[in-house]
Design a protein around this motif. Structure first.
Motif, PDB file in Angstrom:
ATOM      1  N   ASP A 497       0.861  -1.183   0.000  1.00 26.88           N
ATOM      2  CA  ASP A 497       0.000   0.000   0.000  1.00 26.88           C
ATOM      3  C   ASP A 497       0.895   1.230   0.000  1.00 26.88           C
ATOM      4  O   ASP A 497       1.479   1.598   1.023  1.00 26.88           O
ATOM      5  CB  ASP A 497      -0.909  -0.005   1.227  1.00 26.88           C
ATOM      6  N   THR A 498       1.020   1.859  -1.178  1.00 22.56           N
ATOM      7  CA  THR A 498       1.913   3.020  -1.281  1.00 22.56           C
ATOM      8  C   THR A 498       1.338   4.246  -0.603  1.00 22.56           C
ATOM      9  O   THR A 498       2.047   5.238  -0.385  1.00 22.56           O
ATOM     10  CB  THR A 498       2.189   3.353  -2.759  1.00 22.56           C
ATOM     11  N   GLY A 499       0.026   4.217  -0.297  1.00 25.65           N
ATOM     12  CA  GLY A 499      -0.592   5.330   0.408  1.00 25.65           C
ATOM     13  C   GLY A 499      -0.959   6.507  -0.469  1.00 25.65           C
ATOM     14  O   GLY A 499      -1.419   7.536   0.041  1.00 25.65           O
ATOM     15  N   ARG A 500      -0.761   6.392  -1.787  1.00 18.47           N
ATOM     16  CA  ARG A 500      -1.067   7.521  -2.671  1.00 18.47           C
ATOM     17  C   ARG A 500      -1.409   7.000  -4.062  1.00 18.47           C
ATOM     18  O   ARG A 500      -0.989   5.914  -4.464  1.00 18.47           O
ATOM     19  CB  ARG A 500       0.121   8.485  -2.760  1.00 18.47           C
ATOM     20  N   GLU A 501      -2.177   7.775  -4.774  1.00 20.28           N
ATOM     21  CA  GLU A 501      -2.529   7.434  -6.139  1.00 20.28           C
ATOM     22  C   GLU A 501      -1.278   7.437  -7.018  1.00 20.28           C
ATOM     23  O   GLU A 501      -0.404   8.298  -6.870  1.00 20.28           O
ATOM     24  CB  GLU A 501      -3.555   8.441  -6.679  1.00 20.28           C
ATOM     25  N   ASN A 502      -1.182   6.439  -7.897  1.00 11.36           N
ATOM     26  CA  ASN A 502      -0.042   6.264  -8.808  1.00 11.36           C
ATOM     27  C   ASN A 502       1.274   5.966  -8.081  1.00 11.36           C
ATOM     28  O   ASN A 502       2.354   6.132  -8.647  1.00 11.36           O
ATOM     29  CB  ASN A 502       0.137   7.497  -9.713  1.00 11.36           C
ATOM     30  N   GLY A 503       1.155   5.526  -6.839  1.00 12.54           N
ATOM     31  CA  GLY A 503       2.370   5.192  -6.094  1.00 12.54           C
ATOM     32  C   GLY A 503       3.157   4.074  -6.748  1.00 12.54           C
ATOM     33  O   GLY A 503       4.393   4.031  -6.642  1.00 12.54           O
ATOM     34  N   LEU A 504       2.463   3.162  -7.437  1.00 13.47           N
ATOM     35  CA  LEU A 504       3.141   2.049  -8.101  1.00 13.47           C
ATOM     36  C   LEU A 504       3.606   2.403  -9.513  1.00 13.47           C
ATOM     37  O   LEU A 504       4.075   1.537 -10.243  1.00 13.47           O
ATOM     38  CB  LEU A 504       2.222   0.821  -8.145  1.00 13.47           C
ATOM     39  N   GLU A 508      11.215   4.742  -8.408  1.00 11.14           N
ATOM     40  CA  GLU A 508      11.990   4.445  -7.200  1.00 11.14           C
ATOM     41  C   GLU A 508      11.317   3.357  -6.372  1.00 11.14           C
ATOM     42  O   GLU A 508      11.972   2.425  -5.889  1.00 11.14           O
ATOM     43  CB  GLU A 508      12.150   5.712  -6.362  1.00 11.14           C
ATOM     44  N   THR A 509       9.992   3.462  -6.241  1.00 14.71           N
ATOM     45  CA  THR A 509       9.255   2.436  -5.498  1.00 14.71           C
ATOM     46  C   THR A 509       9.343   1.091  -6.217  1.00 14.71           C
ATOM     47  O   THR A 509       9.541   0.043  -5.585  1.00 14.71           O
ATOM     48  CB  THR A 509       7.779   2.847  -5.344  1.00 14.71           C
ATOM     49  N   SER A 585      -7.122   0.162  -9.593  1.00 16.48           N
ATOM     50  CA  SER A 585      -7.279   1.117 -10.685  1.00 16.48           C
ATOM     51  C   SER A 585      -6.489   2.398 -10.451  1.00 16.48           C
ATOM     52  O   SER A 585      -6.186   3.120 -11.402  1.00 16.48           O
ATOM     53  CB  SER A 585      -8.763   1.462 -10.874  1.00 16.48           C
ATOM     54  N   GLN A 586      -6.143   2.696  -9.199  1.00 17.64           N
ATOM     55  CA  GLN A 586      -5.403   3.919  -8.877  1.00 17.64           C
ATOM     56  C   GLN A 586      -3.893   3.676  -8.764  1.00 17.64           C
ATOM     57  O   GLN A 586      -3.149   4.609  -8.497  1.00 17.64           O
ATOM     58  CB  GLN A 586      -5.911   4.502  -7.551  1.00 17.64           C
ATOM     59  N   PHE A 587      -3.472   2.448  -8.948  1.00 13.81           N
ATOM     60  CA  PHE A 587      -2.056   2.080  -8.806  1.00 13.81           C
ATOM     61  C   PHE A 587      -1.512   2.466  -7.425  1.00 13.81           C
ATOM     62  O   PHE A 587      -0.362   2.832  -7.274  1.00 13.81           O
ATOM     63  CB  PHE A 587      -1.211   2.735  -9.909  1.00 13.81           C
ATOM     64  N   ARG A 588      -2.395   2.318  -6.430  1.00 18.14           N
ATOM     65  CA  ARG A 588      -1.967   2.546  -5.043  1.00 18.14           C
ATOM     66  C   ARG A 588      -1.603   1.227  -4.381  1.00 18.14           C
ATOM     67  O   ARG A 588      -0.585   1.127  -3.700  1.00 18.14           O
ATOM     68  CB  ARG A 588      -3.087   3.239  -4.258  1.00 18.14           C
ATOM     69  N   HIS A 589      -2.449   0.231  -4.566  1.00 20.60           N
ATOM     70  CA  HIS A 589      -2.242  -1.084  -3.962  1.00 20.60           C
ATOM     71  C   HIS A 589      -1.680  -2.053  -4.994  1.00 20.60           C
ATOM     72  O   HIS A 589      -2.037  -1.991  -6.179  1.00 20.60           O
ATOM     73  CB  HIS A 589      -3.559  -1.650  -3.432  1.00 20.60           C
ATOM     74  N   ARG A 620      12.273   0.480   2.982  1.00 18.64           N
ATOM     75  CA  ARG A 620      12.689   1.480   3.988  1.00 18.64           C
ATOM     76  C   ARG A 620      11.512   2.060   4.762  1.00 18.64           C
ATOM     77  O   ARG A 620      11.499   3.229   5.123  1.00 18.64           O
ATOM     78  CB  ARG A 620      13.455   2.616   3.293  1.00 18.64           C
ATOM     79  N   GLY A 621      10.503   1.243   4.961  1.00 16.03           N
ATOM     80  CA  GLY A 621       9.357   1.674   5.755  1.00 16.03           C
ATOM     81  C   GLY A 621       8.430   2.632   5.058  1.00 16.03           C
ATOM     82  O   GLY A 621       7.452   3.098   5.652  1.00 16.03           O
ATOM     83  N   ARG A 622       8.685   2.929   3.778  1.00 11.70           N
ATOM     84  CA  ARG A 622       7.861   3.886   3.048  1.00 11.70           C
ATOM     85  C   ARG A 622       6.544   3.281   2.574  1.00 11.70           C
ATOM     86  O   ARG A 622       5.571   4.005   2.340  1.00 11.70           O
ATOM     87  CB  ARG A 622       8.636   4.430   1.835  1.00 11.70           C
ATOM     88  N   VAL A 623       6.539   1.969   2.385  1.00 15.29           N
ATOM     89  CA  VAL A 623       5.346   1.289   1.871  1.00 15.29           C
ATOM     90  C   VAL A 623       4.937   0.196   2.857  1.00 15.29           C
ATOM     91  O   VAL A 623       5.652  -0.797   3.003  1.00 15.29           O
ATOM     92  CB  VAL A 623       5.612   0.677   0.487  1.00 15.29           C
TER      93      VAL A 623
END
Length: 822
Positions: A497-504, A508-509, A585-589, A620-623
């Protein structure tokens, strides 16, 4: 008059009341049983890996959230073995097999094989995402090109084809929701739970039922049977396939066990009583109790499972034991000249309290399973006490009604005669020796315990239901084959769970996720390793390579986030729906699927923690991450197994011990009397350790069952002993009188119990059933021996050390004054 005397008089009066209303009671019992029997066709069975956990268990809830977001992970996998896969004849057979599966399998979302697995390539500036064999190979050159492309793609190796090219796979993905509503699933696919389209509330959709999965399995078997051949060998695995195999064997075994046990009980009853009524009446109690107990399972929507497969035998044995204790006294009094009414009053006055107490302690032993964290074991804590309750109720109602209605010809009593039988003489000798030489008997017992007790330190836990199947079972063979050749027959899911839209879409992620995958793919813990990892990373790299002239040098993650977004948009627009099952659909999860061998669940917990730590370090705890999937469910099941055992055993002792003190009327003697009931448990566990038999979800219930049943003999022994000792004030004489009046019944009930469970061991086709049956029978046999030898010795020594328990004069009043012989 003591409370126990009031209770005994109440039981005698109850028997007379039933005698007076025998026809009404008989009719009500028949109507009750007939009504309940109508519910039995609705009974269902469930043995899936998820069924071991309660629906509210955190691991189960997390798994359900995963399924709602990404779809079904419990796929059925068919491995196809052939001399040469890249052969036109073989591929033609594979295509026919693939198409028939698509045509006939119910509740299936997608079938994937070499025929239609995703191929991503570039055609000039155009991204093409198509089936691998969109263009059918007709020539040897085309087949060679197909071979080259397959082994050049990381997507295919260890996924749809083995490294040595001897096996290829056909993957069958069931729908997620019951009823096969693909439109609803399509509407929900790829959406976050909070953003599902209007009119498609996931909370209102039920997951695919195990019965629906079994329909897939049965149809798959029929297709496999039609296509299986020496040059096209088929091996099927999957959670639903394993569950179906266990359920079928369980159903077949249970029917056989009940039939054979009933036959054995009939033979024993006839041997004991030598009259038809002595067979029919107890079996009527057994049938009524069993039907009522199974109907309650339907009422409570409790599925029949491999853990509950012992319930019919347990209920049958409890019912027949209750009836035997009553009938023994009825026949004794009839032989002495009493009328049927007086014989009933005497029998219930004498044994009613003991039967009540044994029912309470047996129910308490089973009630202890209510604390279990495993669902089937907790269900046992609900259903088994109901079985005990029904056995007691029918013993108190249907049995006296039957005795009152149907004729009982007076015959000389055989089984209880002190002058007859080698068995009687052996029991009297053993009881007298124990009461006369308590220290010697206890000393020898301690030596035996010390010799066998070392096995307690070798007891270990395990949980792998697939290993319960016979070694030659096709499902077990297929699982081992796929573990070996395709590097894993089960999966773990790492949820991101990147916590934001388009996080994936952030390079870098993606690079950090790739780093974590690379780290876990090299983990090797012998039996357990990560055989294959699949994720969004694969699509990103495939697409980037395809859009760069299919150059393998570009099989990497682009460094520009805008480029990543553009290339993924092109992939989405290509017509493929593969993104729906790996991200929202939001590339968050997103999800990372890790294939690994199916092994004993004891190995999963530490391994999955190690994987989780690798991902946490790389990201690194970001995701935030969560590990779920079938292997995670197995790990959770194992941890719940250990806690369930500790809770159930402790609770059984905490409930049963005060009941023993209450019955005996003396705290010290009550505690002492628990020793013979703990010994069978300890020796059974020790034997398991010596034989290297694990404690698993099936065998873990043995302990509480043995405690609950072992106490029954002690209660009947102590109930009679207190009365005889109050009369004679002599331990040896009281022990002898106790064994003369109740010894045969104690031996017979122990024999019935041990034989009933031995039938499970002798006729079981599954390893867990064999172990459960024989070990429970062993524990019951030890319980009888302990009550015959240790109970008199401990009582004798206890009275010498602590003095006589309180025994007011009114205790010596004979029950003959309640029900005089006529």
């Amino acid at each position: 008059m003591s409370p126990s005397d009031h209770i005994e008089r109440a039981f005698a009066a109850w028997a007379r009341g039933i005698y007076a209303r025998r026809y009404v009671v008989f009719a009500l019992c028949l109507a009750w049983v007939a009504w309940l029997a109508s519910y039995l066709p609705d009974m269902r069975a469930e043995n899936s890996s998820q069924s071991y956990l309660h629906s509210e268990d955190p691991a189960s809830l997390e798994y359900e959230r995963f399924q709602r977001r990404f779809g079904q992970d419990d796929r059925l996998l068919v491995a196809v073995e052939a001399p040469e896969i890249f052969d036109l004849d073989f591929l033609t057979k594979l295509r026919a097999f693939h198409r028939e599966l698509e045509a006939v399998l119910p509740n299936v979302r997608e079938v994937t094989s070499l025929i239609n697995v995703r191929q991503t390539r570039g055609d000039g500036d155009t991204l093409v995402v198509e089936d691998l064999m969109e263009d059918w190979p007709e020539t040897s050159e085309a087949l060679d090109d197909l071979r080259r492309r397959v082994f050049a793609s990381p997507l295919y190796v260890d996924n749809v084809i083995s490294r040595d090219g001897r096996l290829t796979t056909v993957s069958i993905e069931p729908v997620v929701y019951s009823g096969g509503d693909e439109d609803a699933e399509s509407a929900l696919a790829g959406f976050d739970e909070s953003q599902a389209p209007t009119g498609t509330d996931e909370g209102e959709l039920e997951f695919l039922h195990e019965t629906e999965k079994r329909e897939i399995v049965l149809e798959l078997r029929r297709v496999v049977t039609r296509h299986d051949a020496p040059d096209f060998r088929l091996f099927s695995v999957g959670g639903a396939i394993a569950a179906a195999a266990v359920t079928e064997r369980m159903t077949s075994d249970s029917g056989l066990h009940v039939s054979v046990t009933a036959g054995v009980i009939v033979a024993f009853l006839f041997f004991l009583f030598r009259r038809l009524s002595g067979v029919i009446y107890p079996m009527a109690i057994v049938a009524a109790s069993l039907i009522s107990n199974l109907a309650v399972m339907v009422w409570l929507d409790i599925p029949f499972s491999i853990i509950l497969s012992m319930l019919p035998i347990f209920t049958m044995c409890v019912g027949v034991c209750n009836a035997v204790h009553v009938l023994t006294l009825v026949y004794q009094r009839l032989a002495a000249g009493s009328s049927r009414e007086d014989a009933l009053a005497y029998a219930f006055g004498h044994s009613g309290l003991a039967v009540l107490m044994t029912s309470l302690t047996t129910a308490a032993g089973m009630f202890s399973f209510l604390t279990a964290e495993l669902a089937p074991i907790r269900y046992l804590g609900v259903t088994a006490p109901y079985g005990v309750l029904f056995a007691f109720v029918f013993t108190m109602t249907l049995l006296p009604a039957l005795i009152a209605i149907f004729p009982l010809p007076a015959k000389q009593w055989v089984a209880g005669s002190p002058e007859r039988g080698r068995l009687q003489r052996v029991m009297l000798f053993a009881g007298d020796l124990s009461a006369r030489r308590p220290r010697a008997v206890l000393g020898v017992s301690l030596l035996v315990v010390a010799a066998i007790g070392s096995g307690l330190f070798r007891v270990h836990f395990a949980h792998e239901p697939l290993e319960w199947l016979p070694a030659d079972d096709p499902v077990r063979i297929a699982s081992h084959l796929i573990n070996r050749e395709l590097r894993g027959a089960t999966t773990a899911e790492v949820l991101l769970d990147t916590g934001r839209e388009n996080g994936l879409r952030d390079p870098e992620t993606l690079v950090q996720i790739q780093s974590a995958i690379a780290a876990v793919e090299v983990i090797d813990r012998g039996e357990l390793f990560v055989g294959k990892a699949t994720s969004l990373i694969d699509i990103v790299k495939e697409t980037h390579q395809a859009l760069n002239a299919n150059d393998p040098a570009f099989y990497r993650i682009p460094s520009d986030s805008l480029l990543v977004a553009q290339e993924l948009l092109l992939f989405e627009n290509s017509g493929s729906d593969d993104l729906e099952t790996i991200t929202d659909s939001q590339f968050r999860h997103g999800r990372v699927t890790l294939r690994m061998p199916r092994v004993d669940a004891v190995l999963y917990a530490d391994f999955l923690q190690e994987i989780e730590q690798f991902f946490a370090d790389s990201l690194r705890g970001r995701v935030p991450i969560v590990v779920t999937g079938r292997s995670a469910l197995a790990a959770r099941t194992f941890s719940a197994l250990i806690r369930s055992m500790a809770k159930s055993y402790v609770l059984a002792l905490l409930v049963i011990t005060p009941l023993m003190m209450l019955l005996i009327g003396n705290i010290r003697l009550g505690l002492i009397s628990m020793v013979p009931n703990l010994l069978p448990l300890c020796l059974t566990l020790a034997v398991m350790g010596l034989l290297d038999l694990p404690l698993d979800a099936s065998s873990i219930v043995i302990g509480s069952i043995i405690i609950g049943l072992a106490v029954d003999d002690t209660i009947h022994f102590m109930h009679r002993f207190r009365r005889e000792h109050a009369i004679s004030r002599d331990v040896r004489q009281a022990v002898r009188a106790t064994l003369i009046t109740t010894g045969s019944a104690l031996f017979f009930t122990s024999l019935v119990l041990a034989t009933g469970f031995s039938v499970m061991g002798a006729l079981g086709t599954m390893q867990n059933t064999v172990v459960f049956g024989y070990l429970t029978a062993f524990g019951i046999a030890i319980a009888f021996i302990a009550n015959l030898l240790l109970t008199p010795a401990l009582i004798s020594l206890g009275i010498r050390l602590f003095g006589d328990p309180a025994a007011p004069e009114h205790v010596v009043q004979s029950l003959d004054s309640i029900a005089p012989a006529r």
